[in-house]
Design a protein around this motif. Sequence first.
Motif, PDB file in Angstrom:
ATOM      1  N   PHE A  53      11.082   0.046   1.920  1.00  0.00           N
ATOM      2  CA  PHE A  53      11.324  -1.388   1.788  1.00  0.00           C
ATOM      3  C   PHE A  53      12.329  -1.887   2.820  1.00  0.00           C
ATOM      4  CE2 PHE A  53       9.477  -1.242  -2.505  1.00  0.00           C
ATOM      5  CZ  PHE A  53       8.632  -2.311  -2.354  1.00  0.00           C
ATOM      6  N   VAL A 113      10.824  -2.485   6.078  1.00  0.00           N
ATOM      7  CA  VAL A 113      10.078  -3.726   6.143  1.00  0.00           C
ATOM      8  C   VAL A 113      11.022  -4.913   6.274  1.00  0.00           C
ATOM      9  CG1 VAL A 113       8.593  -5.269   4.835  1.00  0.00           C
ATOM     10  CG2 VAL A 113       8.079  -2.841   4.935  1.00  0.00           C
ATOM     11  N   ILE A 155       6.457 -15.232   4.685  1.00  0.00           N
ATOM     12  CA  ILE A 155       5.466 -14.883   3.649  1.00  0.00           C
ATOM     13  C   ILE A 155       5.639 -13.442   3.230  1.00  0.00           C
ATOM     14  CG2 ILE A 155       3.014 -14.487   3.258  1.00  0.00           C
ATOM     15  CD1 ILE A 155       2.462 -16.927   4.956  1.00  0.00           C
ATOM     16  N   VAL A 156       5.754 -12.569   4.237  1.00  0.00           N
ATOM     17  CA  VAL A 156       5.924 -11.143   3.931  1.00  0.00           C
ATOM     18  C   VAL A 156       7.158 -10.938   3.075  1.00  0.00           C
ATOM     19  CG1 VAL A 156       6.436  -8.907   4.933  1.00  0.00           C
ATOM     20  CG2 VAL A 156       4.706 -10.347   5.964  1.00  0.00           C
ATOM     21  N   LEU A 174       6.664 -12.185  -0.499  1.00  0.00           N
ATOM     22  CA  LEU A 174       5.813 -11.356  -1.351  1.00  0.00           C
ATOM     23  C   LEU A 174       6.499 -10.053  -1.713  1.00  0.00           C
ATOM     24  CD1 LEU A 174       2.320 -12.100   0.093  1.00  0.00           C
ATOM     25  CD2 LEU A 174       3.113 -12.504  -2.214  1.00  0.00           C
ATOM     26  N   MET A 175       7.187  -9.497  -0.727  1.00  0.00           N
ATOM     27  CA  MET A 175       7.874  -8.237  -0.998  1.00  0.00           C
ATOM     28  C   MET A 175       8.953  -8.445  -2.064  1.00  0.00           C
ATOM     29  SD  MET A 175       6.846  -5.615   0.527  1.00  0.00           S
ATOM     30  CE  MET A 175       5.223  -5.649   1.214  1.00  0.00           C
ATOM     31  N   MET A 228       8.921 -10.634  -4.270  1.00  0.00           N
ATOM     32  CA  MET A 228       8.261 -10.853  -5.546  1.00  0.00           C
ATOM     33  C   MET A 228       7.895  -9.519  -6.191  1.00  0.00           C
ATOM     34  SD  MET A 228       5.676 -13.852  -5.914  1.00  0.00           S
ATOM     35  CE  MET A 228       4.678 -13.994  -7.345  1.00  0.00           C
ATOM     36  N   LEU A 229       7.363  -8.620  -5.373  1.00  0.00           N
ATOM     37  CA  LEU A 229       7.017  -7.295  -5.899  1.00  0.00           C
ATOM     38  C   LEU A 229       8.248  -6.622  -6.484  1.00  0.00           C
ATOM     39  CD1 LEU A 229       4.532  -5.782  -3.301  1.00  0.00           C
ATOM     40  CD2 LEU A 229       4.056  -6.804  -5.510  1.00  0.00           C
ATOM     41  N   MET A 232       1.928  -0.643   3.569  1.00  0.00           N
ATOM     42  CA  MET A 232       3.344  -0.605   3.921  1.00  0.00           C
ATOM     43  C   MET A 232       3.533  -0.119   5.354  1.00  0.00           C
ATOM     44  SD  MET A 232       5.304  -1.672   1.525  1.00  0.00           S
ATOM     45  CE  MET A 232       6.954  -1.041   1.521  1.00  0.00           C
ATOM     46  N   LEU A 268       2.483  -2.753   7.841  1.00  0.00           N
ATOM     47  CA  LEU A 268       3.492  -3.803   7.962  1.00  0.00           C
ATOM     48  C   LEU A 268       4.568  -3.381   8.949  1.00  0.00           C
ATOM     49  CD1 LEU A 268       4.235  -5.214   4.419  1.00  0.00           C
ATOM     50  CD2 LEU A 268       3.392  -6.406   6.412  1.00  0.00           C
ATOM     51  N   ASN A 269       4.973  -2.148   8.807  1.00  0.00           N
ATOM     52  CA  ASN A 269       6.013  -1.632   9.673  1.00  0.00           C
ATOM     53  C   ASN A 269       5.528  -1.535  11.113  1.00  0.00           C
ATOM     54  OD1 ASN A 269       8.705  -0.710   9.683  1.00  0.00           O
ATOM     55  ND2 ASN A 269       7.893   1.281  10.262  1.00  0.00           N
ATOM     56  N   CYS A 322      -0.373  -7.254  10.623  1.00  0.00           N
ATOM     57  CA  CYS A 322       0.626  -7.561   9.615  1.00  0.00           C
ATOM     58  C   CYS A 322      -0.024  -8.153   8.373  1.00  0.00           C
ATOM     59  CB  CYS A 322       1.638  -8.524  10.211  1.00  0.00           C
ATOM     60  SG  CYS A 322       2.708  -9.277   9.023  1.00  0.00           S
ATOM     61  N   LEU A 375      -0.193  -6.637   4.621  1.00  0.00           N
ATOM     62  CA  LEU A 375       0.319  -7.385   3.473  1.00  0.00           C
ATOM     63  C   LEU A 375      -0.766  -7.533   2.410  1.00  0.00           C
ATOM     64  CD1 LEU A 375       2.841  -8.897   2.602  1.00  0.00           C
ATOM     65  CD2 LEU A 375       1.722 -10.983   3.346  1.00  0.00           C
ATOM     66  N   VAL A 432      -0.492  -6.247  -1.439  1.00  0.00           N
ATOM     67  CA  VAL A 432      -0.456  -7.192  -2.552  1.00  0.00           C
ATOM     68  C   VAL A 432      -1.700  -7.070  -3.411  1.00  0.00           C
ATOM     69  CG1 VAL A 432      -0.473  -9.615  -3.148  1.00  0.00           C
ATOM     70  CG2 VAL A 432       1.074  -8.774  -1.405  1.00  0.00           C
ATOM     71  N   PHE A 440      -2.048  -3.611  -5.143  1.00  0.00           N
ATOM     72  CA  PHE A 440      -1.026  -3.405  -6.164  1.00  0.00           C
ATOM     73  C   PHE A 440      -1.350  -4.207  -7.410  1.00  0.00           C
ATOM     74  CE2 PHE A 440       2.933  -4.402  -8.340  1.00  0.00           C
ATOM     75  CZ  PHE A 440       3.272  -3.108  -8.682  1.00  0.00           C
ATOM     76  N   PHE A 482      -0.165  -9.556 -12.134  1.00  0.00           N
ATOM     77  CA  PHE A 482       0.111 -10.187 -10.849  1.00  0.00           C
ATOM     78  C   PHE A 482      -1.221 -10.499 -10.188  1.00  0.00           C
ATOM     79  CE2 PHE A 482       1.477  -9.619  -6.304  1.00  0.00           C
ATOM     80  CZ  PHE A 482       2.230 -10.781  -6.251  1.00  0.00           C
TER      81      PHE A 482
END
Lengths: 792, 350
Positions: free
Chosen positions: A442, A445, A504-505, A508-509, A511-512, B298, B301-302, B318, B322, B326, B329, B347
């Motif tokens: 995390f 990110v 946005i990313v 959302l992160m 939020m998770l 993940m 994203l990185n 990206c 994401l 999302v 999950f 969710f």
Amino acid sequence: MAEQHTVTDGKHKASTNAGGTLLGNSRPSAVGGGGRGSLSGGLTQPAGWQSLLSFTILFLAWLAGFSSRLFAVIRFESIIHEFDPWFNYRSTHHLTTNGFYEFLNWFDERAWYPLGRIVGGTVYPGLMVTAGLIHYVLNLLHLTRPDLHLHLPADTGTVEPGGGATGRLLHRHRPGYISRSVAGSFDNEGIAIFALQFTYYLWVKSVKTGSVFWAIGCCLSYFYMVSAWGGYVFIINLIPLHVFVLLLMQRYSKRVYIAYSTFYIVGLVLSMQIPFVGFQPIRTSEHMAAAGVFALLQAYAFLQYLKDRLTKQEFQTLFFLGVSLAAGVVFLTVIYLTYTGYIAPWSGRFYSLWDTGYAKIHIPIIASVSEHQPTTWVSFFFDLHILVCTFPAGLWFCIKNINDERVFVALYAISAVYFAGVMVRLMLTLTPVVCMLSAIAFSNVFEHYLGDDQKRENPPAEDSSDEDEKRPSGNLYDKAGKVRKHVSDQEKAEEGLGPNIKSIVTMLMLMLLMMFAVHCTWVTSNAYSSPSVVLASYNHDGTRNILDDFREAYYWLRQNTEEHVRVMSWWDYGYQIAGMANRTTLVDNNTWNNSHIALVGKAMSSNESAAYQIMQSLDVDYVLIIFGGVIGYSGDDINKFLWMVRIAEGEHPKDIRESDYFTPQGEFRVDKAGSPTLLNCLMYKMSYYRFGEMQLDFRTPPGFDRTRNAEIGNKDIKFKHLEEAFTSEHWLVRIYKVKKLENREPLDHKPRVSNIISKQKYTSKKIAKRKRGYIKNKLVLKKGKKSSKKAV
Amino acid sequence: MNWKGDVYTSASSNMASGTSGFGFCLPVTSFLLILLLCVQSGGSQKKKENMLAEKVEQMMEWSSRRSVIRMNGDKFRRFVKAPPRNYSVIVMFTALQPQRQCSVCRQANEEYQVLANSWRYSSAFSNKLFFTVVDYDEGADVFQQLNMNSAPTFMHFPPKGKPKRADTFDLQRIGFASEQLAKWIADRTDVQIRVFRPPNYSGTIALALLVSLVGGLLYLRRNNLEFIYNKTGWAMAALCVVFAMTSGQMWNHIRGPPYAHKNPQNGQVSYIHGSSQAQFVAESHIILLLNVAITMGMVLLNEAATSKGDVGKRRILCLVGLGLVVFFFSFLLSIFRSKYHGYPYSFLIK
């Protein structure tokens, strides 16, 4: 009860303190993780802001972690949960009243009657000593009243009932900040997990610095761990594995050599100081890997030394020869010693970790414990939520940028995840590394997405450099720092991703993570905060009923029976009877003697007269059972009954046979169709005695068992050698008194009456004839014959 | 225990076809039996002993040739059913012919062979216990005579008297592992057999092959060993372990659940187990894939943030990452919710 309130006050103080010690210690490691990365913090005075921020956040995280563990106290009351903690409480009590040496020599004649148990030598004393110490310090400060010691375990207990047995780590994550609070428990695992983490932290630190100081610190922490939990074997195997893999990867250095040599020798000596461990570190197979790696490391170091003296060609051959020879010799020695009996082979408990079918066949008592079952994905998800999916990503990053310490983290993660898969209970060791690795994922990110697109004035690489020594996860940040520089070179590309996507990313992160926090709170409050001693049920309108049958029954035992009576129960309740009722038990949760347990199991599963013989030979005065049929409590003794039978069968295959307790169709049922052996065994009779008279509901017949949803098969239960002594309000606990032998055994059947004797009452013929009259031509009725017959 | 049901049905259908064929056989055999009995009762004590000795000798000879004696109907009646006997006989009733398609029988047979061999070659081997097998296709009349309609079945025939209820091995409940069989035999006959499994060489051979293959590869590429240091490979391997464990493959290994559940009423196949205490194999595979997808998200994203290159491409990368995280999950969460009753949160997907 009024007194209870004052005590509660004192207790909260105490619990805060206890929490402080437990969690405060873990703080350095947390700082290692979280100290870095306050992205916008470095505006004016980076150092000042940063430390203030990190301190505040850590404090808040700690506060949250602490308060989430108070769910149980608020919902119920301050009471010790589960089973093992009761023993810990009892022995802590012994420790504080009688002193340390008395505790070490304690022979508990109240358990395992008639054998007794040497507590001092068969217990990991770390927890008791810790609690005793806190108690001592508090007393010294006159913070509390002298009678606090009775409640002290409860206080330390409150530090973590939330995390409870599974030791869930509260993982709080804020942009760039990682902090963790370690869950403790008044079970050994509580302090053990903290000790485990601290040992690993110090080990990594000593490998990094190569200083003897940190290695000694690591040993001390290891010592604490050994004193607290049998899981120390995990450390003593993981650290050698780390060293071994480092050797394989040709990452040998003097630092590793110093750290491991110091750790092994000092740690070995220290661990042998615990009476329960004793000579195990040099006598059992579990510890041999460490010894082997130690020897190998010495050989390796010696060859490295020779390297300077020899030519390259000579060295190459010598080196490979030497290393493989050393490895071979070590391996063969261990095998030889195992065969000749100097080294005990793997114990069943550890063996069952590798050969997963082993316990089921050979050691039913291990297999019977629910904590020893394998783990479904649901329980992984339940305990770890999103972390279960993100920590592989952290592992990925770790391996991609490997160094000495990350090797350790990776090994830790892989081995822990394997063990957690085999046994639910070992999820405990997995959670710390999962938190760490997903924190890495995390924060990676957030590192890239949270920052504003403005340039940073001062690349914070310099303040990370002094902190990144601290911890593997912290360490990552020197990579992160580099990346940062890298990124700032690439400023345009960075900006190109655009603020929209970035936000946005981030959203959302976040939020998770928020969902994770909510989930954790829910899990803590719902699943891990029920103290199993007190049950709660909910009515339709949401009000709560508290069922306090256990304590009611134990208190009854305490008040109404003579002090030295022996209470027989299944082993689950041994510690609670000893702790709450203060009566002698036959078997308890320390399952060291399988045959004794099997004997109790045999008594429970035989018929009454056979059981009476066993109970006589064991001097049993009372029998305590748990029966959930009235309220629908599923953890009662009838549901555990098959395990009793199985364990009894293991020791007495002639008398007890599991198949007798099944219907011919192979079902286990308590209704009329159930097997007659089951319907007449002692456990069944004790559970359902007079239950047939009870109608719970108008819709169901009398004697309807709510747990198993069946009308019981044997409603007419009579006892010959037992009598009902006590049944709690909801019938949850039933206690029977075993009667003494009768002066004269009454016959089971009526004395035989024969017609002849009754008719031979002598009467004078003359008189009889004279007195009796008769009717002439009387119709004679012949019994048993039909008057009219059909023709065949 | 679905398989038992299957076996049952197949065997009983065979039985139905077989009955007509063997109908005429029965009087003949019973006549023979009566004849045999007459001969015996007529004979003197000595003759009886002779006969017994002969029988034992014959059995010993067979069992020295093969650890499991194959029997047909006549042999079975002569050596197993008919007195006099002073030996126990364990009989496996089975259907091993390929056209019977009884896979359980084959597995049970293997275990039985292991047990019989351990007895045959143990030091305690004596003429007190024999292992025999009756195949349905060789001795269907025996099956009929004993009212047996499922295979495999293990029965013990004691030296004296008729077999009791406990002399039929409870296959459904205990399974047919040879250790369990040995325990049962020890219980019935007081003969202790220590099961000695021939070491499973196939595993060793496979391992040796693998090692030699890897060794060979290493040798061939000894000049270029860089690939060992390939971190991606190692990271992949580590992640495989992790994913396998977190999706509960170990649970599958230990508990052996079915792949999926087919509802016999309406034929619906459910891949997800309804309770949180259990899981199907298919389910754990689904979870594995979901976990992989989220982790990949993940990583993506990185990657998107750190890699150099075209901005547009990175943006797509990206967003894909994401999305993976999302969406999958929330999917995972919904599966969890369906299994864990009373779980309040969800969710995106309910």
